[in-house]
Motif scaffolding. Sequence first.
Motif, short mmCIF file in Angstrom:
data_model
loop_
_atom_site.label_atom_id
_atom_site.label_comp_id
_atom_site.label_asym_id
_atom_site.label_seq_id
_atom_site.Cartn_x
_atom_site.Cartn_y
_atom_site.Cartn_z
N SER A 134 -11.59 -2.23 -1.12
CA SER A 134 -10.40 -1.58 -0.59
C SER A 134 -10.77 -0.20 -0.06
O SER A 134 -11.74 0.42 -0.49
CB SER A 134 -9.33 -1.46 -1.67
OG SER A 134 -9.74 -0.54 -2.66
N SER B 112 -10.33 3.62 0.26
CA SER B 112 -9.77 4.75 -0.50
C SER B 112 -10.30 6.04 0.12
O SER B 112 -11.23 6.03 0.93
CB SER B 112 -10.21 4.68 -1.97
OG SER B 112 -11.60 4.90 -2.08
N CYS C 189 -0.71 3.56 -0.41
CA CYS C 189 -1.10 2.13 -0.35
C CYS C 189 -2.42 1.93 0.39
O CYS C 189 -2.94 0.82 0.45
CB CYS C 189 0.01 1.27 0.25
SG CYS C 189 0.24 1.43 2.01
N GLY C 190 -3.01 3.00 0.94
CA GLY C 190 -4.33 2.91 1.55
C GLY C 190 -4.38 2.20 2.88
O GLY C 190 -5.39 1.62 3.24
N GLN C 191 -3.31 2.26 3.65
CA GLN C 191 -3.28 1.57 4.94
C GLN C 191 -3.22 2.52 6.13
O GLN C 191 -3.26 2.07 7.28
CB GLN C 191 -2.09 0.61 5.00
CG GLN C 191 -2.28 -0.63 4.18
CD GLN C 191 -3.45 -1.46 4.69
OE1 GLN C 191 -3.49 -1.87 5.84
NE2 GLN C 191 -4.43 -1.68 3.83
N GLU D 21 -14.15 0.24 7.56
CA GLU D 21 -12.92 0.71 6.93
C GLU D 21 -11.74 0.74 7.90
O GLU D 21 -10.64 0.32 7.56
CB GLU D 21 -13.15 2.11 6.32
CG GLU D 21 -14.05 2.12 5.11
CD GLU D 21 -15.52 1.86 5.42
OE1 GLU D 21 -16.23 1.40 4.51
OE2 GLU D 21 -15.96 2.07 6.57
N GLN E 252 -9.96 -2.46 8.42
CA GLN E 252 -9.15 -2.96 7.30
C GLN E 252 -7.80 -2.27 7.16
O GLN E 252 -6.96 -2.72 6.39
CB GLN E 252 -9.90 -2.75 5.98
CG GLN E 252 -11.18 -3.52 5.85
CD GLN E 252 -11.88 -3.19 4.54
OE1 GLN E 252 -11.24 -3.11 3.50
NE2 GLN E 252 -13.18 -3.01 4.58
#
Length: 85
Positions: A2, A4, A31-33, A63, A66
């Motif tokens: 994920s 971060s 939420c890391g988006q 990254e 994603q």
Amino acid sequence: MSVSQQVIKDKLQASIGDIYHIIITDTSNGCGQSFDVIVVSDTFEGKNKLQRCRLVNGALKEEVAQIHAFGCKCFTTAEWSKLVV
């Protein structure tokens, strides 16, 4: 893996030399988006905005693929010192 703030910071430090400062802001409420990044490095000396952002985007290629949104601002140490007086 994920995405971060720490992953982004580690990748930038490994890929771009002479980093003076990195500010990473998660603009997606955790939420890391979505991230905004400020990178201060003298590696950017003599490069225009597009060339600087391409260096950052290249370092974070996996990254960025994603996440939903990514913005970056790149400064040399001299440019940065004028902004944060």
